[in-house]
Design a protein around this motif. Structure first.
Motif, PDB file in Angstrom:
ATOM      1  N   GLY A  33       0.689  -1.263   0.192  1.00  0.00           N
ATOM      2  CA  GLY A  33       0.110   0.018  -0.232  1.00  0.00           C
ATOM      3  C   GLY A  33       0.645   1.243  -0.008  1.00  0.00           C
ATOM      4  O   GLY A  33       0.181   2.507   0.240  1.00  0.00           O
ATOM      5  N   GLN A  34       2.266   1.379  -0.314  1.00  0.00           N
ATOM      6  CA  GLN A  34       2.922   2.423  -0.298  1.00  0.00           C
ATOM      7  C   GLN A  34       3.173   2.821  -1.594  1.00  0.00           C
ATOM      8  O   GLN A  34       3.383   1.873  -2.566  1.00  0.00           O
ATOM      9  CB  GLN A  34       4.414   2.089   0.373  1.00  0.00           C
ATOM     10  CG  GLN A  34       4.403   1.420   1.873  1.00  0.00           C
ATOM     11  CD  GLN A  34       3.806   2.597   2.719  1.00  0.00           C
ATOM     12  OE1 GLN A  34       4.378   3.523   2.539  1.00  0.00           O
ATOM     13  NE2 GLN A  34       2.822   2.433   3.396  1.00  0.00           N
ATOM     14  N   ARG A  35       3.093   4.260  -1.821  1.00  0.00           N
ATOM     15  CA  ARG A  35       3.137   4.630  -3.210  1.00  0.00           C
ATOM     16  C   ARG A  35       4.633   4.514  -3.878  1.00  0.00           C
ATOM     17  O   ARG A  35       5.543   4.586  -3.156  1.00  0.00           O
ATOM     18  CB  ARG A  35       2.919   6.208  -3.382  1.00  0.00           C
ATOM     19  CG  ARG A  35       1.878   6.660  -4.240  1.00  0.00           C
ATOM     20  CD  ARG A  35       1.741   8.053  -4.029  1.00  0.00           C
ATOM     21  NE  ARG A  35       1.885   8.687  -5.350  1.00  0.00           N
ATOM     22  CZ  ARG A  35       2.116   9.788  -5.654  1.00  0.00           C
ATOM     23  NH1 ARG A  35       1.724  10.703  -4.680  1.00  0.00           N
ATOM     24  NH2 ARG A  35       2.396  10.195  -6.935  1.00  0.00           N
ATOM     25  N   TYR A  36       4.580   4.039  -5.280  1.00  0.00           N
ATOM     26  CA  TYR A  36       6.061   3.722  -5.692  1.00  0.00           C
ATOM     27  C   TYR A  36       6.620   5.329  -5.939  1.00  0.00           C
ATOM     28  O   TYR A  36       5.824   6.337  -5.846  1.00  0.00           O
ATOM     29  CB  TYR A  36       5.801   3.315  -6.949  1.00  0.00           C
ATOM     30  CG  TYR A  36       5.850   1.811  -7.076  1.00  0.00           C
ATOM     31  CD1 TYR A  36       6.768   1.236  -6.941  1.00  0.00           C
ATOM     32  CD2 TYR A  36       4.500   1.156  -7.056  1.00  0.00           C
ATOM     33  CE1 TYR A  36       6.699  -0.293  -6.713  1.00  0.00           C
ATOM     34  CE2 TYR A  36       4.395  -0.274  -7.072  1.00  0.00           C
ATOM     35  CZ  TYR A  36       5.527  -1.075  -6.890  1.00  0.00           C
ATOM     36  OH  TYR A  36       5.436  -2.312  -6.907  1.00  0.00           O
ATOM     37  N   SER A  37       8.006   5.432  -5.524  1.00  0.00           N
ATOM     38  CA  SER A  37       8.670   6.465  -5.706  1.00  0.00           C
ATOM     39  C   SER A  37       8.512   7.447  -7.228  1.00  0.00           C
ATOM     40  O   SER A  37       8.748   6.507  -8.344  1.00  0.00           O
ATOM     41  CB  SER A  37      10.068   6.235  -5.346  1.00  0.00           C
ATOM     42  OG  SER A  37      11.016   7.469  -5.815  1.00  0.00           O
ATOM     43  N   GLU A  38       8.189   8.417  -7.096  1.00  0.00           N
ATOM     44  CA  GLU A  38       8.168   9.186  -8.461  1.00  0.00           C
ATOM     45  C   GLU A  38       9.354   9.053  -9.070  1.00  0.00           C
ATOM     46  O   GLU A  38       9.708   8.909 -10.344  1.00  0.00           O
ATOM     47  CB  GLU A  38       7.829  10.703  -8.324  1.00  0.00           C
ATOM     48  CG  GLU A  38       7.662  11.520  -9.693  1.00  0.00           C
ATOM     49  CD  GLU A  38       7.147  12.847  -9.599  1.00  0.00           C
ATOM     50  OE1 GLU A  38       7.343  13.414 -10.423  1.00  0.00           O
ATOM     51  OE2 GLU A  38       6.550  13.103  -8.404  1.00  0.00           O
ATOM     52  N   ARG A  39      10.540   8.930  -8.425  1.00  0.00           N
ATOM     53  CA  ARG A  39      11.750   8.711  -8.853  1.00  0.00           C
ATOM     54  C   ARG A  39      11.951   7.579  -9.880  1.00  0.00           C
ATOM     55  O   ARG A  39      12.697   7.599 -10.861  1.00  0.00           O
ATOM     56  CB  ARG A  39      12.870   9.139  -7.830  1.00  0.00           C
ATOM     57  CG  ARG A  39      14.233   8.986  -8.462  1.00  0.00           C
ATOM     58  CD  ARG A  39      15.214   9.440  -7.202  1.00  0.00           C
ATOM     59  NE  ARG A  39      16.675   8.753  -7.617  1.00  0.00           N
ATOM     60  CZ  ARG A  39      17.511   8.473  -6.622  1.00  0.00           C
ATOM     61  NH1 ARG A  39      17.219   8.542  -5.315  1.00  0.00           N
ATOM     62  NH2 ARG A  39      18.674   8.300  -7.130  1.00  0.00           N
ATOM     63  N   THR A  40      11.324   6.490  -9.103  1.00  0.00           N
ATOM     64  CA  THR A  40      11.386   5.096  -9.847  1.00  0.00           C
ATOM     65  C   THR A  40      10.873   5.259 -11.076  1.00  0.00           C
ATOM     66  O   THR A  40      11.056   4.702 -12.207  1.00  0.00           O
ATOM     67  CB  THR A  40      11.017   4.018  -9.045  1.00  0.00           C
ATOM     68  OG1 THR A  40      11.808   3.989  -7.761  1.00  0.00           O
ATOM     69  CG2 THR A  40      10.773   2.883  -9.523  1.00  0.00           C
ATOM     70  N   ILE A  41       9.561   5.823 -11.333  1.00  0.00           N
ATOM     71  CA  ILE A  41       8.517   5.903 -12.201  1.00  0.00           C
ATOM     72  C   ILE A  41       9.203   6.699 -13.379  1.00  0.00           C
ATOM     73  O   ILE A  41       9.244   6.251 -14.467  1.00  0.00           O
ATOM     74  CB  ILE A  41       7.256   6.511 -11.809  1.00  0.00           C
ATOM     75  CG1 ILE A  41       6.539   5.537 -10.811  1.00  0.00           C
ATOM     76  CG2 ILE A  41       6.233   6.703 -12.866  1.00  0.00           C
ATOM     77  CD1 ILE A  41       5.362   6.017 -10.154  1.00  0.00           C
ATOM     78  N   ARG A  42       9.769   7.736 -13.127  1.00  0.00           N
ATOM     79  CA  ARG A  42      10.414   8.793 -13.943  1.00  0.00           C
ATOM     80  C   ARG A  42      11.637   8.182 -14.679  1.00  0.00           C
ATOM     81  O   ARG A  42      11.969   8.225 -15.900  1.00  0.00           O
ATOM     82  CB  ARG A  42      10.542  10.117 -13.509  1.00  0.00           C
ATOM     83  CG  ARG A  42       9.286  10.880 -13.245  1.00  0.00           C
ATOM     84  CD  ARG A  42       9.488  12.452 -13.270  1.00  0.00           C
ATOM     85  NE  ARG A  42       8.257  13.042 -12.923  1.00  0.00           N
ATOM     86  CZ  ARG A  42       7.255  13.256 -13.896  1.00  0.00           C
ATOM     87  NH1 ARG A  42       7.326  13.074 -15.021  1.00  0.00           N
ATOM     88  NH2 ARG A  42       6.215  13.865 -13.281  1.00  0.00           N
ATOM     89  N   ALA A  43      12.238   7.371 -13.831  1.00  0.00           N
ATOM     90  CA  ALA A  43      13.516   6.835 -14.578  1.00  0.00           C
ATOM     91  C   ALA A  43      13.111   5.801 -15.503  1.00  0.00           C
ATOM     92  O   ALA A  43      13.812   5.553 -16.619  1.00  0.00           O
ATOM     93  CB  ALA A  43      14.257   6.157 -13.482  1.00  0.00           C
TER      94      ALA A  43
END
Length: 76
Positions: A33-43
């Motif tokens: 239930g933790q949001r994925y890091s925007e850094r992970t997504i953008r990479a």
């Protein structure tokens, strides 16, 4: 440690979750239930493994993505 052309463990785990989803939809939240890091997504988007899919009208700051063919290729 990830090689330049390969995703990190966290990135690959996120991308794998789109393999069996309609349209390759990638999740916003992990199994806990933790949001994925925007850094992970953008990479992943920057590498072409994922792409923005649509805007979320309720949460415009959330980046809703789907797996690309290049992203699927990471899994053989």
């Amino acid at each position: 440690m990830a090689v330049a052309n390969q995703p990190s463990v966290v990135q690959k785990a996120w991308l794998a979750r789109g393999l069996d989803q309609p349209g390759g939809k990638l999740p916003l939240f992990d199994e806990h239930g933790q949001r994925y890091s925007e850094r992970t997504i953008r990479a992943c988007v920057d590498k072409g493994w994922a792409e923005p899919w649509f805007d979320n009208a309720l949460k415009p700051d959330w980046l809703v993505c789907r797996l690309t063919e290049r992203g699927r290729g990471l899994f053989g």
